[in-house]
Design an enzyme around this catalytic site. Structure first.
Site, PDB file in Angstrom:
ATOM      1  N   LYS A 195     -14.736  21.671   2.450  1.00 28.19           N
ATOM      2  CA  LYS A 195     -15.741  22.577   3.086  1.00 28.19           C
ATOM      3  C   LYS A 195     -15.202  23.254   4.229  1.00 28.19           C
ATOM      4  O   LYS A 195     -15.014  22.634   5.315  1.00 28.19           O
ATOM      5  CB  LYS A 195     -17.128  22.118   2.543  1.00 28.19           C
ATOM      6  CG  LYS A 195     -18.291  22.242   4.061  1.00 28.19           C
ATOM      7  CD  LYS A 195     -19.121  21.347   3.534  1.00 28.19           C
ATOM      8  CE  LYS A 195     -20.019  20.985   4.718  1.00 28.19           C
ATOM      9  NZ  LYS A 195     -20.660  21.870   6.264  1.00 28.19           N
TER      10      LYS A 195
ATOM     11  N   LYS B 207     -18.122  22.603  11.183  1.00 27.65           N
ATOM     12  CA  LYS B 207     -18.633  23.031  12.880  1.00 27.65           C
ATOM     13  C   LYS B 207     -17.743  21.895  12.864  1.00 27.65           C
ATOM     14  O   LYS B 207     -16.449  21.308  14.105  1.00 27.65           O
ATOM     15  CB  LYS B 207     -19.293  22.768  12.765  1.00 27.65           C
ATOM     16  CG  LYS B 207     -20.831  23.728  12.854  1.00 27.65           C
ATOM     17  CD  LYS B 207     -22.005  23.252  13.565  1.00 27.65           C
ATOM     18  CE  LYS B 207     -23.165  24.080  12.964  1.00 27.65           C
ATOM     19  NZ  LYS B 207     -23.069  22.711  12.733  1.00 27.65           N
TER      20      LYS B 207
ATOM     21  N   LYS C 139     -18.723  10.996   6.187  1.00 24.70           N
ATOM     22  CA  LYS C 139     -18.112  11.568   7.991  1.00 24.70           C
ATOM     23  C   LYS C 139     -17.894  10.219   8.223  1.00 24.70           C
ATOM     24  O   LYS C 139     -17.557   9.867   9.597  1.00 24.70           O
ATOM     25  CB  LYS C 139     -19.906  12.090   8.712  1.00 24.70           C
ATOM     26  CG  LYS C 139     -19.914  13.175   8.017  1.00 24.70           C
ATOM     27  CD  LYS C 139     -21.364  14.094   8.707  1.00 24.70           C
ATOM     28  CE  LYS C 139     -21.290  15.762   8.606  1.00 24.70           C
ATOM     29  NZ  LYS C 139     -21.914  16.125   9.324  1.00 24.70           N
TER      30      LYS C 139
END
Ligand code: ATP
Ligand code: MG
Length: 346
Positions: A208, A211, A116
């Protein structure tokens, strides 16, 4: 004798955007099933969401939307507890104690932070780095024993266990003195089961479904209508071979494996069963069948989510009621933690 803890389920979902099929199959369907056997606490983790920038108006909307999705999927907010994290300050309070228990070396190994934060790590928030400590606090402030999550959260769960264990060891004398026996916190068990614990992106079978992935084509959202679902499945990346007739034939075919796994999870059968039916079929046959199954399973949920989402007063009352009940448990844990750690309190 290791102490026994009352079985209790805790899990959370971030209000960071549109809920998708991965959240549904990897987490929310499990949440629903566990209600039959356990007391459950399900949390919309808005404090985790702000570890990356969230527009305040959007955050409020999405918090209500995730709550509506929980209810539409069949979570019962009366028998169990549904609330948003920021209404129970004890999560943040315990997270601070855990910031002082967890070691930098442990957090440095967390792959989610690396993914991230990306290349510009210096510019990531401190919260994104400390996220796993807050997650440990979310679970342990209820002394929860079972945590249903997708495969991507396995490493964070292991860290939660390490934190619980280190707290129990570091404070063992004080824990005993205050009457809590050999361990104050349980070591929470991850529940990661079934054929869809890691649903992959429709555009890239090695990433993956998320969102926060910018491309909407990469995921099926719980708010997508039948046309959008059919279009996304039609365009989903595949290889040119027909489906294999045995599961072994899915190895090194990540996109095919993903679509078969999604079908299996939705139909509640094994991948082998799906291949018995569709082995040797072309994707031009399998994809429409998958799209139909998706629409059949998701459209009642989508309709109920829409209806609930507009009733802001009702959603907010569910969250307020759940928060009050969650706080009643969490405040007891925090009192005990203060005694154990040596904080003077009233
Ligand atoms: P974000 O990209 O903002 O992290 P997310 O899609 O990963 O969002 P989370 O709110 O972080 O969603 O995770 C909620 C739950 O859904 C967790 O239990 C997580 O393990 C599970 N989950 C998330 N993505 C998937 C996926 N692709 N397959 C299976 N489970 C998933
Ligand atoms: Mg996530």
């Amino acid at each position: 004798m290791p102490p026994t803890f009352k079985p209790l389920v805790f899990s959370g979902v971030q209000p960071t955007g549109n809920l998708h099929l991965g959240n549904y199959l990897g987490a929310i369907t499990k949440f629903v099933a566990l209600q039959q056997k356990y007391d459950c606490i399900y949390c919309v983790v808005d404090m985790h969401a702000i570890t990356v920038w969230q527009d305040p108006k959007e955050l409020r909307n999405t918090t209500r939307e995730v709550t509506a999705a929980f209810l539409a999927c069949g979570i019962d907010p009366k028998k169990h507890i549904v609330f948003n994290q920021s209404q129970v300050a004890e999560h943040a309070e315990l997270a601070w104690v855990f910031n002082c228990v967890a070691r930098l070396g442990w957090l440095n190994r967390m792959t989610q932070f690396k993914e991230k934060a990306g290349k510009d790590r210096e510019n990531a928030s401190v919260g994104l780095y400390a996220y796993p400590n807050l997650m440990a606090a979310d679970i342990l402030v209820y002394r929860a024993t079972h945590v249903p999550v997708g495969e991507d959260q396995k490493q964070h769960l292991e860290l939660s266990r390490d934190i619980a264990q280190k707290f129990n060891n570091d404070f063992s004398e004080s824990i005993r003195e205050h009457g809590f026996g050999d361990a104050f916190f349980p070591l929470p068990d991850p529940l990661i089961q079934g054929p869809a614990t890691r649903v992959m992106s429709l555009r890239d079978g090695t990433r993956k479904m998320s969102k926060s992935e910018p491309s909407d084509q990469s995921r099926v959202n719980l708010t997508d209508d039948a046309d959008a679902i059919a279009q996304k499945i039609r365009k989903a990346k595949t290889d040119p071979e027909p489906l294999p007739s045995e599961e072994k034939g899915l190895e090194s075919r990540p996109e095919a494996d993903n679509l078969v796994g999604i079908y299996a999870a939705l139909a509640d059968v094994s991948k082998a069963d799906v291949l018995k039916q569709f082995g040797n079929a072309q994707f031009s046959t399998f994809k429409p069948a998958l799209a139909d199954l998706l629409v059949a399973k998701l459209s009642p949920i989508t309709a109920e989510m829409r209806r609930l989402k507009d009733d802001t007063a009702y959603i907010d009352s569910v969250l307020a009621d759940g928060s009050a009940r969650a706080r009643a448990i969490a405040s007891q844990t925090m009192k005990a933690v203060k005694d154990i750690v040596g904080f003077v309190h009233a």
